[in-house]
Write a protein that holds these residues in place. Structure first.
Motif, PDB file in Angstrom:
ATOM      1  N   PHE A 152       0.852  -1.184   0.000  1.00 31.59           N
ATOM      2  CA  PHE A 152       0.000   0.000   0.000  1.00 31.59           C
ATOM      3  C   PHE A 152       0.892   1.239   0.000  1.00 31.59           C
ATOM      4  CE2 PHE A 152      -2.530  -3.334   1.813  1.00 31.59           C
ATOM      5  CZ  PHE A 152      -3.855  -3.048   1.510  1.00 31.59           C
ATOM      6  N   TRP A 153       0.367   2.342  -0.522  1.00 30.31           N
ATOM      7  CA  TRP A 153       1.114   3.605  -0.454  1.00 30.31           C
ATOM      8  C   TRP A 153       1.250   4.048   1.002  1.00 30.31           C
ATOM      9  CZ3 TRP A 153       3.971   4.852  -4.256  1.00 30.31           C
ATOM     10  CH2 TRP A 153       3.579   4.615  -5.575  1.00 30.31           C
ATOM     11  N   ALA A 154       2.402   4.621   1.322  1.00 30.07           N
ATOM     12  CA  ALA A 154       2.693   5.020   2.705  1.00 30.07           C
ATOM     13  C   ALA A 154       3.039   6.497   2.788  1.00 30.07           C
ATOM     14  CB  ALA A 154       3.842   4.184   3.255  1.00 30.07           C
ATOM     15  N   ARG A 155       2.951   7.009   3.982  1.00 33.61           N
ATOM     16  CA  ARG A 155       3.433   8.359   4.272  1.00 33.61           C
ATOM     17  C   ARG A 155       4.924   8.301   4.594  1.00 33.61           C
ATOM     18  NH1 ARG A 155      -1.799   9.304   7.390  1.00 33.61           N
ATOM     19  NH2 ARG A 155      -2.871  10.966   6.262  1.00 33.61           N
ATOM     20  N   GLY A 156       5.584   9.435   4.418  1.00 34.34           N
ATOM     21  CA  GLY A 156       6.979   9.543   4.808  1.00 34.34           C
ATOM     22  C   GLY A 156       7.935   9.203   3.685  1.00 34.34           C
ATOM     23  N   ARG A 157       9.204   9.561   3.898  1.00 37.84           N
ATOM     24  CA  ARG A 157      10.261   9.325   2.919  1.00 37.84           C
ATOM     25  C   ARG A 157      11.339   8.450   3.535  1.00 37.84           C
ATOM     26  NH1 ARG A 157       8.682  10.931  -2.050  1.00 37.84           N
ATOM     27  NH2 ARG A 157      10.688  11.842  -2.682  1.00 37.84           N
TER      28      ARG A 157
END
Length: 220
Positions: free
Chosen positions: A169-174
């Motif tokens: 799934f797409w996530a937050r943060g780098r």
């Protein structure tokens, strides 16, 4: 040379410095697990937990997954580099170019793996029991790592993962050299009040401190 060496030693020595040293496990608490494949760590939690009314299939809002995994008991969550994850298909380790590019910030994914039963504690699996309140905090932190769509649902990046039971799934943060997948696991556990390392760039760093959590039988 010497400043770089000093930084490296400080970076790695964070493994030995515990945060929440006095964390104590809870008798009959919620079972959670820290699981490693040797390089990467995941947090494994109950798929449904009655005391906190947390149901991960409901939170993910993916009808196809709900239909397929309704009888499963646990789910594993890991955060990491999109490049690393996608270049690891087929059991491969990402090439040198990907490793070098990971030094600078890049996109991230959440890896979700469904378990039919609880993982068995061992060299790469640490079992913990935490209070319902701590579990609510932990679950909230995991949920916040997903990048939701406009309706608040988690967004699938790939229709299939490494096996029939895992997905991205797409996530937050780098992701970058100072913010790795193991740092995410370590930081998520730390924010929930569990014993962790001060800094955990490696999987062993996370397991080292988690394994030193006071067992429930020592609680008075």
């Amino acid at each position: 040379m010497y400043p770089a060496l000093a930084f490296l030693l400080l970076f790695l020595s964070g493994t030995m410095l515990p945060v929440h040293r006095r964390f104590e496990q809870t008798p009959d608490g919620v079972p959670v697990f820290v699981v490693s494949n040797g390089f990467h760590t995941d947090i494994v939690v109950p798929l449904r937990e009655a005391r906190t009314d947390i149901d991960w299939l409901r939170q993910l809002q993916q009808p196809t997954l709900t239909a397929r995994f309704g009888s499963y008991e646990y789910a594993a969550f890991g955060w990491g580099s999109e490049r690393f994850y996608l270049e690891s298909y087929g059991g491969k380790f990402p090439g040198p170019a990907t490793v070098l590019r990971s030094v600078v910030p890049g996109k991230t994914l959440m890896h979700v793996d469904f378990y039919q039963h609880a993982p068995r504690p061992g060299r790469r699996v640490v079992a913990l029991r935490i209070s319902p309140t701590q579990y609510q905090q932990l679950a909230g932190l995991i949920a916040q790592s997903f990048q939701p769509d406009s309706a608040g649902a988690a967004v699938l990046r790939n229709a299939a993962g490494y096996t029939p039971d895992d997905f991205f799934f797409w996530a937050r943060g780098r992701y970058h050299a100072l913010r790795t997948c193991n740092d995410w696991t370590n930081g998520t556990l730390r924010k929930a009040g569990l014993r962790t390392a001060l800094k955990a760039p490696l999987a062993g760093s996370v397991l080292f401190q988690a394994r030193r959590s006071r067992p429930a039988r020592e609680i008075r």
